[in-house]
Design a protein around this motif. Structure first.
Motif, mmCIF file in Angstrom:
data_model
loop_
_atom_site.group_PDB
_atom_site.id
_atom_site.type_symbol
_atom_site.label_atom_id
_atom_site.label_comp_id
_atom_site.label_asym_id
_atom_site.label_seq_id
_atom_site.Cartn_x
_atom_site.Cartn_y
_atom_site.Cartn_z
ATOM 1 N N GLY A 246 -104.145 -50.745 33.555
ATOM 2 C CA GLY A 246 -104.128 -51.569 34.754
ATOM 3 C C GLY A 246 -102.799 -52.297 34.885
ATOM 4 N N MET A 247 -102.806 -53.357 35.677
ATOM 5 C CA MET A 247 -101.615 -54.168 35.903
ATOM 6 C C MET A 247 -101.885 -55.593 35.435
ATOM 7 S SD MET A 247 -99.416 -52.129 37.212
ATOM 8 C CE MET A 247 -98.169 -53.085 38.047
ATOM 9 N N PHE B 170 -105.426 -59.651 34.679
ATOM 10 C CA PHE B 170 -105.341 -58.206 34.496
ATOM 11 C C PHE B 170 -106.194 -57.553 35.567
ATOM 12 C CE2 PHE B 170 -107.064 -54.274 32.576
ATOM 13 C CZ PHE B 170 -105.874 -53.619 32.274
ATOM 14 N N ARG B 171 -105.625 -56.583 36.283
ATOM 15 C CA ARG B 171 -106.363 -55.837 37.301
ATOM 16 C C ARG B 171 -106.537 -54.409 36.800
ATOM 17 N NH1 ARG B 171 -102.946 -55.918 41.602
ATOM 18 N NH2 ARG B 171 -102.571 -53.708 41.438
ATOM 19 N N PRO B 172 -107.743 -54.052 36.330
ATOM 20 C CA PRO B 172 -107.954 -52.722 35.745
ATOM 21 C C PRO B 172 -107.944 -51.618 36.798
ATOM 22 C CG PRO B 172 -110.036 -53.891 35.900
ATOM 23 C CD PRO B 172 -108.963 -54.856 36.323
ATOM 24 N N ASP B 173 -107.519 -50.424 36.359
ATOM 25 C CA ASP B 173 -107.556 -49.258 37.235
ATOM 26 C C ASP B 173 -108.995 -48.785 37.440
ATOM 27 O OD1 ASP B 173 -104.804 -49.312 37.396
ATOM 28 O OD2 ASP B 173 -104.513 -47.748 35.885
ATOM 29 N N GLU B 174 -109.857 -49.018 36.434
ATOM 30 C CA GLU B 174 -111.265 -48.660 36.554
ATOM 31 C C GLU B 174 -112.124 -49.757 35.939
ATOM 32 O OE1 GLU B 174 -112.952 -45.608 33.861
ATOM 33 O OE2 GLU B 174 -110.906 -45.404 33.126
ATOM 34 N N ARG C 278 -116.871 -55.186 31.554
ATOM 35 C CA ARG C 278 -117.677 -56.301 32.080
ATOM 36 C C ARG C 278 -118.254 -57.172 30.962
ATOM 37 N NH1 ARG C 278 -118.505 -56.307 37.441
ATOM 38 N NH2 ARG C 278 -118.300 -54.376 38.586
ATOM 39 N N ASN C 279 -118.440 -56.596 29.777
ATOM 40 C CA ASN C 279 -119.007 -57.336 28.644
ATOM 41 C C ASN C 279 -117.947 -57.846 27.672
ATOM 42 O OD1 ASN C 279 -121.687 -56.947 29.499
ATOM 43 N ND2 ASN C 279 -121.661 -54.880 28.666
ATOM 44 N N ALA C 280 -116.680 -57.652 27.985
ATOM 45 C CA ALA C 280 -115.594 -58.059 27.076
ATOM 46 C C ALA C 280 -115.523 -59.576 26.969
ATOM 47 C CB ALA C 280 -114.264 -57.510 27.581
ATOM 48 N N GLY C 281 -115.094 -60.042 25.803
ATOM 49 C CA GLY C 281 -114.938 -61.471 25.570
ATOM 50 C C GLY C 281 -113.831 -61.717 24.566
ATOM 51 N N LEU D 143 -111.848 -56.920 45.864
ATOM 52 C CA LEU D 143 -112.353 -56.101 46.956
ATOM 53 C C LEU D 143 -113.593 -55.394 46.436
ATOM 54 C CD1 LEU D 143 -108.934 -54.566 48.033
ATOM 55 C CD2 LEU D 143 -110.168 -56.392 49.196
ATOM 56 N N ALA D 144 -114.165 -54.552 47.234
ATOM 57 C CA ALA D 144 -115.386 -53.858 46.809
ATOM 58 C C ALA D 144 -115.161 -53.044 45.532
ATOM 59 C CB ALA D 144 -115.885 -52.953 47.925
ATOM 60 N N THR D 145 -113.935 -52.551 45.323
ATOM 61 C CA THR D 145 -113.676 -51.691 44.168
ATOM 62 C C THR D 145 -112.685 -52.283 43.171
ATOM 63 O OG1 THR D 145 -111.924 -50.547 45.363
ATOM 64 C CG2 THR D 145 -114.150 -49.615 45.505
ATOM 65 N N GLN D 146 -112.265 -53.523 43.332
ATOM 66 C CA GLN D 146 -111.277 -54.108 42.423
ATOM 67 C C GLN D 146 -111.816 -55.360 41.759
ATOM 68 O OE1 GLN D 146 -107.554 -54.743 44.382
ATOM 69 N NE2 GLN D 146 -107.061 -52.582 44.414
#
Length: 93
Positions: free
Chosen positions: A21-22, A40-44, A50-53, A77-80
């Protein structure tokens, strides 16, 4: 020494999964406290992300890495997804 970084990065999760990601990172030196963090903006988006800590690492180009904690997530957004990070130890940039 740079005080910020913006560009490609990978989150390395506790299970070893790598998510590209970026990242947008900066150091803060307020009140004599050294630290760093950013977003951090992941590519996917994965269930693991979602469970990372705690115990997550952020890898920048040229294999510079730093330990981070995921402190929050919010939809852009809906996908980001935008992931908030706080760094531990020396900044990798």
């Amino acid at each position: 020494m740079p005080t910020n970084y913006s560009g490609p990065a990978r989150l390395i999760l506790v299970d070893g999964a790598r998510i590209s990601g970026m990242a947008s990172l900066s150091t803060n030196q307020r009140g004599g406290l050294n630290g760093w963090g950013g977003t951090f903006r992941p590519d996917e988006i994965t269930a693991e992300l979602r469970n990372a800590g705690e115990g997550v690492h952020l890898e920048l180009p040229y294999e510079n890495t730093g330990e981070v904690s995921v402190t929050g997530m919010r939809k852009l957004l809906a996908t980001q997804l935008l992931v908030s990070l706080v760094g531990h130890g020396p900044a990798p940039f």
